[in-house]
Design a protein around this motif. Structure first.
Motif, PDB file in Angstrom:
ATOM      1  N   PHE A  16     -58.982 -41.184 -34.597  1.00  0.00           N
ATOM      2  CA  PHE A  16     -58.615 -39.798 -34.625  1.00  0.00           C
ATOM      3  C   PHE A  16     -57.064 -40.332 -34.141  1.00  0.00           C
ATOM      4  O   PHE A  16     -56.223 -39.620 -33.700  1.00  0.00           O
ATOM      5  CB  PHE A  16     -58.597 -39.798 -32.852  1.00  0.00           C
ATOM      6  CG  PHE A  16     -60.661 -40.044 -32.269  1.00  0.00           C
ATOM      7  CD1 PHE A  16     -60.815 -39.745 -33.134  1.00  0.00           C
ATOM      8  CD2 PHE A  16     -60.522 -40.553 -31.674  1.00  0.00           C
ATOM      9  CE1 PHE A  16     -62.280 -39.822 -32.788  1.00  0.00           C
ATOM     10  CE2 PHE A  16     -62.001 -41.328 -31.312  1.00  0.00           C
ATOM     11  CZ  PHE A  16     -62.377 -40.620 -31.867  1.00  0.00           C
ATOM     12  N   ALA A  17     -56.477 -41.436 -34.716  1.00  0.00           N
ATOM     13  CA  ALA A  17     -54.605 -42.039 -34.470  1.00  0.00           C
ATOM     14  C   ALA A  17     -53.874 -41.254 -35.130  1.00  0.00           C
ATOM     15  O   ALA A  17     -54.464 -41.408 -36.734  1.00  0.00           O
ATOM     16  CB  ALA A  17     -54.802 -43.456 -34.487  1.00  0.00           C
ATOM     17  N   LYS A  18     -53.221 -40.654 -34.896  1.00  0.00           N
ATOM     18  CA  LYS A  18     -51.671 -40.470 -36.633  1.00  0.00           C
ATOM     19  C   LYS A  18     -51.356 -41.411 -36.490  1.00  0.00           C
ATOM     20  O   LYS A  18     -51.107 -42.603 -35.678  1.00  0.00           O
ATOM     21  CB  LYS A  18     -50.807 -39.084 -35.505  1.00  0.00           C
ATOM     22  CG  LYS A  18     -51.652 -38.022 -35.026  1.00  0.00           C
ATOM     23  CD  LYS A  18     -51.079 -36.764 -34.676  1.00  0.00           C
ATOM     24  CE  LYS A  18     -49.568 -37.085 -34.318  1.00  0.00           C
ATOM     25  NZ  LYS A  18     -49.171 -36.339 -33.661  1.00  0.00           N
ATOM     26  N   HIS A  19     -50.043 -41.732 -37.674  1.00  0.00           N
ATOM     27  CA  HIS A  19     -50.319 -42.503 -38.300  1.00  0.00           C
ATOM     28  C   HIS A  19     -48.078 -42.789 -37.393  1.00  0.00           C
ATOM     29  O   HIS A  19     -47.781 -41.640 -36.969  1.00  0.00           O
ATOM     30  CB  HIS A  19     -49.577 -42.309 -39.462  1.00  0.00           C
ATOM     31  CG  HIS A  19     -50.524 -42.551 -40.761  1.00  0.00           C
ATOM     32  ND1 HIS A  19     -51.672 -43.318 -40.465  1.00  0.00           N
ATOM     33  CD2 HIS A  19     -50.781 -40.504 -41.059  1.00  0.00           C
ATOM     34  CE1 HIS A  19     -52.672 -43.308 -41.641  1.00  0.00           C
ATOM     35  NE2 HIS A  19     -52.068 -41.905 -41.849  1.00  0.00           N
ATOM     36  N   MET A  20     -47.965 -43.960 -36.874  1.00  0.00           N
ATOM     37  CA  MET A  20     -47.139 -43.697 -35.238  1.00  0.00           C
ATOM     38  C   MET A  20     -46.627 -45.295 -36.738  1.00  0.00           C
ATOM     39  O   MET A  20     -46.395 -46.056 -36.685  1.00  0.00           O
ATOM     40  CB  MET A  20     -47.257 -44.247 -34.666  1.00  0.00           C
ATOM     41  CG  MET A  20     -47.343 -43.963 -33.677  1.00  0.00           C
ATOM     42  SD  MET A  20     -48.320 -42.222 -32.758  1.00  0.00           S
ATOM     43  CE  MET A  20     -49.419 -43.513 -32.619  1.00  0.00           C
ATOM     44  N   THR A  21     -44.907 -44.357 -37.195  1.00  0.00           N
ATOM     45  CA  THR A  21     -43.899 -45.692 -37.497  1.00  0.00           C
ATOM     46  C   THR A  21     -44.067 -47.017 -36.543  1.00  0.00           C
ATOM     47  O   THR A  21     -43.567 -46.344 -35.186  1.00  0.00           O
ATOM     48  CB  THR A  21     -42.869 -44.855 -37.911  1.00  0.00           C
ATOM     49  OG1 THR A  21     -42.224 -44.200 -36.361  1.00  0.00           O
ATOM     50  CG2 THR A  21     -43.118 -43.928 -38.989  1.00  0.00           C
ATOM     51  N   ALA A  22     -43.141 -47.792 -37.109  1.00  0.00           N
ATOM     52  CA  ALA A  22     -42.980 -48.929 -35.589  1.00  0.00           C
ATOM     53  C   ALA A  22     -41.608 -48.127 -34.826  1.00  0.00           C
ATOM     54  O   ALA A  22     -41.363 -48.592 -33.633  1.00  0.00           O
ATOM     55  CB  ALA A  22     -42.278 -50.092 -36.420  1.00  0.00           C
ATOM     56  N   GLN A  23     -40.598 -47.622 -35.295  1.00  0.00           N
ATOM     57  CA  GLN A  23     -39.212 -47.086 -34.695  1.00  0.00           C
ATOM     58  C   GLN A  23     -39.851 -46.290 -33.770  1.00  0.00           C
ATOM     59  O   GLN A  23     -39.965 -45.798 -32.356  1.00  0.00           O
ATOM     60  CB  GLN A  23     -38.818 -45.642 -35.738  1.00  0.00           C
ATOM     61  CG  GLN A  23     -38.056 -46.916 -36.536  1.00  0.00           C
ATOM     62  CD  GLN A  23     -37.067 -48.019 -35.926  1.00  0.00           C
ATOM     63  OE1 GLN A  23     -36.458 -48.203 -35.156  1.00  0.00           O
ATOM     64  NE2 GLN A  23     -37.087 -49.352 -37.373  1.00  0.00           N
TER      65      GLN A  23
END
Lengths: 648, 217
Positions: free
Chosen positions: A90-97
């Motif tokens: 379910f998780a969307k792609h999340m960037t480090a920033q």
């Protein structure tokens, strides 16, 4: 010197897709290694330079905005996260920033405990209660409290576990929702411009509490307004109720979605949403929009006036507060919670951006025409529409505001001017009714994003580099020689600028081989700019900027903590002295406890913090534009795919 | 073939060096041995910030929201770590947040059951002592009376003084607030001092009168 044809060259790029990234042509290796350390050094970066303070702040703000390093780390972070997120589907792609910025925002608003839990959820996808407690080493009670806060504010959702209805409840944090916290001042200010102080306070209360019942909101807002009014006057509940209903009618506030039943197939007592399937494991909770009663006001009559709070009878007020709480039980609308409809606010911001763009490009009258068109299509346009519903020129003429009395032929001229404008804000979709016109929302957003990119390049690299950038945007693929010719810039400088832009990832290199062995002397190297990836890159830069600004502000506050506490204590003493009626000599004596250099330091600190804060607000405007553009392009692609169109 | 040209000028490369602008015979720029400076000089200064009424209002809003957040119950602080010894005041004075209680009352029907946690009511503390109060006086009175009976046999003066004191304290207790009641509890139960040893000094003169022939120092 001649090169031998290199067969089986390890640098052959046949396996790469057409649009190669420029990781093969980039800054030298030592710079890449250094840039990987930047995020951890950021906190140390700002402490050790002995520059005069104002220059340092300017440098920091400018650096934060220009963000010289780190583009590679951002890209790498982006791709790396997408691999790790496979476990949480379910998780969307999340960037480090994004995660870093979310962590800082959570810390500012809800404290360190919630920050730790929230960051853990954002990084790790959906998890259940025990896992969170174990992995973050937090006592279970604190985890429960934090999750309650996050769910209350809509930053976290819960659903039945992956293994079916029997498994423990899983929680999922939403990065997007946490980032909205940055925009709260803008929402509140917009409500103020549209619905006055009452509307402003309503939106502020609902934002601060996450979600509230109508009766609670009305009472709190009435009390606050009464507190600010003169003695003897108080705010009627009915006025607040009318402002509340106006907000609901124009969809700025909406009901909370009903809570999904977990693990059972029984339908809830509220009207069943069409999206809840009969199967127990429904992975996506119902959205607010799927509830047909989303914008229906509850039938509650609230009669009364706001109570003025006096500081002398605190105990009485507390008892009064308890009584008020008991009263709200009998108001009849418990269970119906309202929250702020961010999408509607975003629609409003987008319309404002388009109107101001038209005003600055053409003139005031054209912008009024576009404003009228957008106002007429407020309710008929869906969230993700590419353009508004067609409006005939007759309708537009009738709906123009009365103080803008232009004649019908002039209106037609304006409309044809708008249609012919290269920015393509308005399009003509037919000839009936004097001409059918639409506002091209998606194209307008794309143009606004493009203007933002061009302006960024211009401010960072100069107007000649901006010329090259604009050239590449329009002409798509150009060789180096062609760039020099079209941009009318001497070869050496053009080369220099191109390589600077290339090293910042704003421009990409595309290879077209003439021979199958990719010999460099027989390959075309074309420079190109892709708007969407560049916009994404810039968006990540913006997130990083805001995170840097927040960190710098925290650092400044921490450095001067002692001084700030001292000044707060003295202010408190002064206030109490004044309240008890002291003589001026006593007041001056207390004021002199802060020495003149300390006063200067305090003044400089306040100035810096104000600057950092308003920079955050300003960067958020850019973030909004880029996010809307990226989102609208994404939905356009999905719509194209669903419609069976070839390609994207 | 391999290694040809090594050590003599620059090595072979797959692309034409002249395209990069480095002509024959030119020396390359010197290699750097340290990372780029922390605050490099900027070639272009950034554009100044926007100003205006709107900007200032939003700035003020932002700072107010930040300050207000700290006072809301949603700002979760860890409970302060326990001090070394349990203090007596802990029972009556804990205004600190506790880990096991939540400061606001959410709608539990909208949350999963496992998150349910005790809701802390800061005002509820007043109830237990008030409830206890009506019970205390009768118990206290009985205690005093039984003690009085036993002590009657020993010293009559002390008993009568004590009875006065006891009655005074009874009267005070009914009027006083819980804070006073703490003091009362302390006095009535579990004290280390036996009532009969209470000497309020009225006998002091009497005793010394009896021993007048001893030297006083």
């Amino acid at each position: 010197m001649t090169e031998e044809p290199m067969r089986g060259n390890r640098r052959s790029f046949r396996h790469l897709p057409q649009n190669s990234t420029n990781s093969d042509v980039g800054p030298p290796a030592y710079q890449r290694g250094w840039s990987a350390n930047i995020p951890s050094c950021n906190a140390q970066l700002f402490g050790k330079i002995n520059l005069p303070v104002s220059a340092e702040i300017r440098c920091v703000v400018a650096l934060a905005i220009t963000c010289v390093w780190d583009s590679e780390v951002v890209l790498r972070g982006f791709s790396r996260n997408s691999f790790h997120d496979l476990k949480g589907c379910f998780a969307k792609h999340m960037t480090a920033q994004e995660v870093r910025l979310c962590g800082l925002l959570l810390q500012e608003h809800f404290g360190e405990v919630v920050e730790r839990i929230g960051t853990h959820l954002l990084r790790g996808g959906a998890q259940n209660l025990r896992t969170i407690a174990n992995e973050t080493n937090t006592p279970l009670d604190l985890v429960k409290k934090s999750l309650c806060v996050l769910v209350q504010h809509g930053a976290c959702e819960f659903g039945s576990g992956r293994r079916g209805p029997g498994s423990p409840v899983e929680y999922r944090a939403s990065c997007e929702r946490v980032l909205r916290v940055l925009r709260y001042p803008r929402y509140i200010y917009t409500a103020k411009t549209l619905y006055g102080d009452t509307g402003e306070l309503i939106v502020e209360e609902v934002l601060q509490r996450g979600h509230m019942t109508m009766s609670n909101t009305v009472k709190t807002v009435a009390d606050r307004l009464t507190h600010n009014m003169e003695e003897g006057r108080s705010m009627e509940y009915s006025e607040v109720v009318s402002a509340f209903s106006k907000l609901v009618e124009t969809h700025f506030l909406q009901r909370c979605p009903p809570v999904a039943e977990m693990g059972t197939a029984a339908t809830s007592t509220t009207p069943a949403t069409p999206s809840t399937p009969a199967a127990p494991a429904s992975t996506s909770p119902p959205t607010a929009e799927s509830n047909p009663d989303c914008y229906k006001l509850p039938h509650v009559t609230l009669i009364g006036r706001g109570k003025r709070r006096r500081s002398s009878d605190d105990s009485e007020e507390q008892r009064g507060g308890k009584k008020a709480k008991m009263d709200s039980e009998s108001c009849g609308d418990e269970g119906i919670y309202w929250l702020v409809n961010f999408e509607r606010f975003h629609q409003h911001f987008r319309d404002q951006a388009i109107i101001s763009a038209v005003a600055s490009k053409l003139d005031q009258t054209s912008s009024e025409i576009v404003r009228t068109m957008l106002r007429m299509s407020e309710v008929t346009t869906t969230q993700t529409a590419a353009y508004t519903q067609p409006l005939s020129a007759n309708e537009i003429f009738r709906s123009l505001p009365p103080n803008y009395s232009i004649s019908r032929p002039i209106l037609d001229q304006y409309l044809s001017l708008l249609v012919d404008d290269p920015m393509e804000f308005v399009g003509k979709s037919g000839d009936s009714g004097g001409g059918m016109y639409v506002v091209n929302l998606q194209r307008a957003l794309a143009n606004l994003a493009r203007a933002t990119l061009e302006s960024v390049v211009q401010e960072r690299f100069g107007s000649r580099s901006a010329r090259i950038f604009r050239l590449l945007l329009r002409k798509r693929h150009l060789e180096q020689k062609q760039v020099e010719d079209f941009a009318m810039i001497p070869a050496k400088e053009a080369k220099d600028m191109l390589y600077t832009l290339l090293s910042e990832n704003l421009v990409q290199l595309q290879e077209i081989p003439k021979t199958p062995d990719h010999a460099p002397s027989r390959t075309f190297y074309l420079y190109t700019v892709n708007q969407l990836p560049t916009a994404r890159l810039l968006l990540q830069h913006c997130y990083k900027t805001v995170a840097n600004l927040i960190e710098r502000r925290l650092f400044e506050t921490k450095e001067n903590k002692r001084l700030l506490e001292k000044s707060q204590r003295i202010e408190a003493i002064l206030a109490s002295l004044q309240a008890s009626g002291a003589e001026p000599e006593q007041l001056t004596e207390v004021e002199e406890m802060i020495t003149a250099p300390e006063r200067q330091q305090l003044e400089a600190l306040r100035h810096h913090i104000n600057k950092l804060d308003s920079t955050e607000n300003q960067v958020d405007e850019t973030v909004f534009l880029l996010e809307s553009y990226i989102f609208s392009t994404k939905t356009k692609r999905e719509r194209g795919r669903e419609g069976g169109e070839p390609g994207g | 073939m391999a290694g040809r040209g090594r050590g003599r000028g620059r090595g072979q490369m797959t692309f034409n060096l002249e395209d990069l602008g480095i002509g024959r015979g030119d020396s390359l720029p010197p290699t750097t041995f340290k990372p780029s400076p922390l605050f490099p000089p900027m070639p272009v200064q950034p554009v100044p910030l926007q100003t205006g009424e709107e900007v200032e209002y939003m700035l003020a809003l932002k700072q107010e929201l930040r300050a207000a957040n700290k006072t809301l119950p949603f700002y979760i602080r860890r409970a302060a770590p326990k001090r070394d010894v349990d203090r007596y005041s802990d029972k009556y004075q804990s205004g600190e947040p506790k880990d096991s209680a939540i400061e606001w009352s959410p709608d539990w029907s909208r949350l999963p059951k496992e998150l349910c946690i005790k809701v802390r009511k800061p005002l509820a503390k007043r109830h237990p002592p008030q409830v206890k109060q009506p019970k205390k006086p009768p118990v206290g009175k009985e205690e005093i009376l039984t003690k009085l009976e036993t002590l009657e046999k020993n010293e009559e003066t002390v008993n009568s003084e004590e009875e006065e004191d006891g009655e005074k304290k009874k009267a005070n207790e009914e009027e006083e607030q819980p804070e006073e009641e703490d003091y009362e509890e302390d006095f009535e139960e579990d004290t280390d001092y036996i009532m009969s040893y209470f000497d309020n000094g009225e006998e002091f003169g009497g005793d010394s009168d009896d021993n007048m022939d001893e030297a006083t120092y």
